[in-house]
Design a protein around this motif. Structure first.
Motif, short mmCIF file in Angstrom:
data_model
loop_
_atom_site.label_atom_id
_atom_site.label_comp_id
_atom_site.label_asym_id
_atom_site.label_seq_id
_atom_site.Cartn_x
_atom_site.Cartn_y
_atom_site.Cartn_z
N ALA A 1 0.94 -1.09 0.00
CA ALA A 1 -0.05 0.04 0.02
C ALA A 1 1.10 1.22 -0.05
CB ALA A 1 -0.93 0.05 1.38
N PHE A 2 0.31 2.49 -0.55
CA PHE A 2 1.18 3.63 -0.55
C PHE A 2 1.80 4.20 0.71
CE2 PHE A 2 -1.20 7.65 0.39
CZ PHE A 2 -2.54 7.04 0.66
N LYS A 3 0.92 3.60 1.97
CA LYS A 3 1.20 4.07 3.25
C LYS A 3 0.45 3.19 3.98
CE LYS A 3 -2.15 7.12 4.85
NZ LYS A 3 -2.32 8.45 5.19
N PRO A 4 0.73 3.17 5.31
CA PRO A 4 -0.02 2.26 6.45
C PRO A 4 -1.29 2.48 6.67
CG PRO A 4 2.10 3.05 7.42
CD PRO A 4 1.83 3.78 6.01
N ASN A 5 -2.07 1.26 7.14
CA ASN A 5 -3.44 1.74 7.45
C ASN A 5 -4.43 2.11 6.30
OD1 ASN A 5 -2.96 1.34 10.45
ND2 ASN A 5 -2.15 3.50 10.30
N THR A 6 -4.12 1.63 5.19
CA THR A 6 -4.82 1.61 3.80
C THR A 6 -4.60 0.69 3.13
OG1 THR A 6 -5.68 3.11 2.00
CG2 THR A 6 -3.32 3.21 2.55
N ASP A 7 -5.44 0.30 2.27
CA ASP A 7 -5.35 -1.05 1.27
C ASP A 7 -5.09 -0.47 -0.31
OD1 ASP A 7 -8.73 -1.86 0.37
OD2 ASP A 7 -7.77 0.23 0.54
N ASP A 8 -5.08 1.09 -0.12
CA ASP A 8 -4.71 1.70 -1.22
C ASP A 8 -3.51 1.65 -1.94
OD1 ASP A 8 -6.07 5.24 -2.42
OD2 ASP A 8 -5.09 3.49 -3.55
N MET A 9 -3.48 1.12 -3.29
CA MET A 9 -2.26 1.19 -3.89
C MET A 9 -1.90 2.09 -5.21
SD MET A 9 -1.31 -2.94 -3.95
CE MET A 9 0.35 -2.79 -5.04
N ARG A 10 -2.75 2.99 -5.16
CA ARG A 10 -2.55 3.89 -6.10
C ARG A 10 -1.36 4.63 -6.23
NH1 ARG A 10 -8.56 6.77 -5.76
NH2 ARG A 10 -8.15 6.22 -3.56
N GLU A 11 -0.60 4.85 -7.31
CA GLU A 11 0.79 5.41 -7.23
C GLU A 11 1.55 4.90 -6.22
OE1 GLU A 11 0.00 7.66 -10.63
OE2 GLU A 11 1.99 7.80 -9.38
N SER A 12 1.40 3.77 -5.82
CA SER A 12 2.21 3.25 -4.56
C SER A 12 3.54 2.89 -5.28
CB SER A 12 1.59 2.08 -4.13
OG SER A 12 2.36 1.11 -3.45
N PRO A 13 4.66 3.48 -4.38
CA PRO A 13 5.94 2.90 -4.93
C PRO A 13 6.16 1.57 -5.14
CG PRO A 13 5.89 4.50 -2.98
CD PRO A 13 4.69 4.15 -3.34
N ALA A 14 5.53 0.75 -4.39
CA ALA A 14 5.77 -0.76 -4.28
C ALA A 14 5.26 -1.13 -5.79
CB ALA A 14 4.89 -1.40 -3.28
N ALA A 15 4.10 -0.68 -6.18
CA ALA A 15 3.52 -0.99 -7.53
C ALA A 15 4.67 -0.78 -8.56
CB ALA A 15 2.10 -0.52 -7.62
N GLU A 16 5.07 0.47 -8.58
CA GLU A 16 5.90 0.75 -9.79
C GLU A 16 7.20 0.10 -9.40
OE1 GLU A 16 6.43 5.06 -10.20
OE2 GLU A 16 8.47 4.64 -11.16
N ILE A 17 7.93 -0.13 -8.35
CA ILE A 17 9.22 -0.91 -8.28
C ILE A 17 8.91 -2.45 -8.52
CG2 ILE A 17 10.69 -2.11 -6.38
CD1 ILE A 17 10.52 0.81 -5.05
N ALA A 18 7.57 -3.06 -8.21
CA ALA A 18 7.29 -4.41 -8.31
C ALA A 18 7.33 -4.55 -10.03
CB ALA A 18 5.99 -4.79 -7.83
#
Ligand code: UDX
Length: 433
Positions: A320-337
């Motif tokens: 997730a883009f930050k803790p306490n959310t399930d939101d992956m929009r513009e998440s660094p993890a998504a881009e790095i993956a």
């Protein structure tokens, strides 16, 4: 008690409607997405927000909160209509206002009595005037209305707190009486209320988010300099933060900001500036630095494992883009993956909340059950979301499960010395050499 309608049951609309109901108002939340409304009728929240589902249940039980897809029903008793629909990034970073425009048009065509129409969505400066024109042009017959800008300052993961204990309420309108009526909705929160004009209220939102994003890119630039000069950016941020003019918040260096707001809002503000003849150098640098942080964190991995990552097993701790959310929009993890999968690395991921989102967004990502399952066979772990449950992992056990003990800490969650004591090859962001 007032009658409020909220159009849009996303992160902003659903929290806004539910919290207004919790203040004793009668609230109807409308969405054109029947799946979302069906979930809400079944007592389930379509979004992950701590405490929201319980608050929805309490207010539905109290007959203060209802959900519908029908505009006639939603506007029948409304005094206030909040537009809280999405304003996704459009071409060249410009905010896409198609949903706002469609909502304003449908409200105009449906309204049978005077309404105060409130823009809660983050919209470019000048949108309030545009909404007023759309309503005027689409009413079958003239019905009194006023448009008020009321930008939100809700952080995902703490949205209920941010609504119930706001630092300030911002209102903007050409109709002072309408703004005062909206202000009355917030009196129970005992927060400072700023009433200004439409354009200024819209700009306060963009300037606030852009400033917070600037702080993040600033401390990330300092972190990158710290790495060359042997200073520890966490200590630097602490030393800075005692200055009341600076403060301690939003000085956490790392892989940078993501989410559905900062990236979109900074781009939209830069676009407004550029299309109106100015040169947003600082905003462009904020975006460039933020993008660089993602590359920089992966470079740290290459420095240890070698430039080519094909065949390497990399575990992403947090998606997730930050803790306490399930939101992956513009998440660094998504881009790095995505970047590592393109290099034919084997990428695994674990996140306490966003596994379902990740499965849809990153079909080639191998999903782990927990941090220890994630660590199995990994050549490296990269921490990208600083969830509380990652703060006290059994590091010796993690190390024993990995193929190589390489740990890249994209959020500076751990201490270098501690990790090195455990035998990890550890890299943080800006943590000295
Ligand atoms: C933000 C604003 O805070 C909120 O006021 C606005 O209404 C919506 O946008 P949100 O995007 O939900 O809220 O999250 P926030 O907590 O602000 O964090 C944004 C991003 O910045 C996250 O990716 C977070 O990881 C990152 N961040 C935050 C840092 O990298 N360093 C920090 O010090 C703080």
């Amino acid at each position: 008690m007032r009658h409020i309608t909220v159009i849009g049951t996303g992160y902003v609309g659903l929290v806004t409607g539910t919290c207004f109901a919790d203040l004793g108002n009668t609230v109807c939340c409308l969405d054109i997405d029947e799946t979302k409304i069906k979930m809400l009728h079944e007592g389930k929240s379509p979004i992950f927000e701590p405490g929201l589902e319980e608050m929805i249940h309490r207010n539905v039980q109290g007959n203060r909160l209802s959900f519908t897809t029908d505009y006639d029903a939603a506007l029948a008793n409304a005094e206030f209509v909040f537009i809280a629909v999405g304003t996704p990034e459009g071409v060249d970073g410009e905010a896409d206002l198609k949903y706002v425009g469609q909502t304003a048009k449908t409200v105009a065509q449906t309204m049978q009595h005077p309404l105060i129409i409130i823009n809660k969505s983050t919209v470019p400066v000048g949108t309030g005037d545009w909404v007023a024109d759309i309503v005027r042009e689409n009413q079958p017959a003239p019905v009194d209305f006023a448009v008020v800008s009321n930008p939100e300052f809700l952080r995902e993961g703490s949205a209920i707190l941010d609504f119930t204990a706001p630092d300030r309420i911002v209102l903007g309108s050409l109709n002072r009486d309408a703004a005062n009526k909206v202000a009355e909705l917030y009196l129970g929160l005992r927060a400072p209320i700023i009433i200004t004009d439409l354009r200024t209220a819209e700009m306060i939102k963009y300037a606030s988010n852009a400033f917070l994003a600037t702080r993040i890119s600033f401390i990330n630039e300092i972190a990158n300099i710290c790495e060359q000069l042997g200073a520890d950016v966490k200590e630097v941020a602490t030393g800075m933060g005692y200055d009341k003019r600076i403060g301690h918040y939003f000085l956490d260096a790392g892989v940078g900001y993501g989410g559905s707001c900062f990236p979109k809002d900074v781009k939209a503000l830069a676009h407004m500036a550029t299309t109106h003849g100015t040169h947003p150098q600082l905003l462009k640098s904020v975006m460039d630095i933020n993008q660089y942080q993602r590359i920089h964190v992966v470079q740290k991995l290459r420095d240890v494992l070698g430039r080519r990552l094909n065949g390497k097993v990399i575990g992403l701790l947090g998606l997730a883009f930050k803790p306490n959310t399930d939101d992956m929009r513009e998440s660094p993890a998504a881009e790095i993956a995505r970047a590592m999968l393109r290099e034919n690395a084997i990428v695994k991921g674990y996140d306490p909340a966003s596994m379902g989102v990740a499965a849809k967004m990153l079909p080639d990502l191998q999903l782990a059950m927990d941090p220890y399952d994630l660590a199995k066979g990994c050549d490296a772990l990269i921490l990208l979301t600083e969830w509380n449950e990652f703060k006290h992992l059994d590091m010796p056990k993690i190390k024993s499960l990995m193929r190589q003990p390489v740990f890249i800490d994209g959020r500076n969650l751990y201490e270098p010395q501690t990790m090195q004591t455990y035998g990890f090859t550890y890299r943080g962001v800006g943590r000295g050499y």
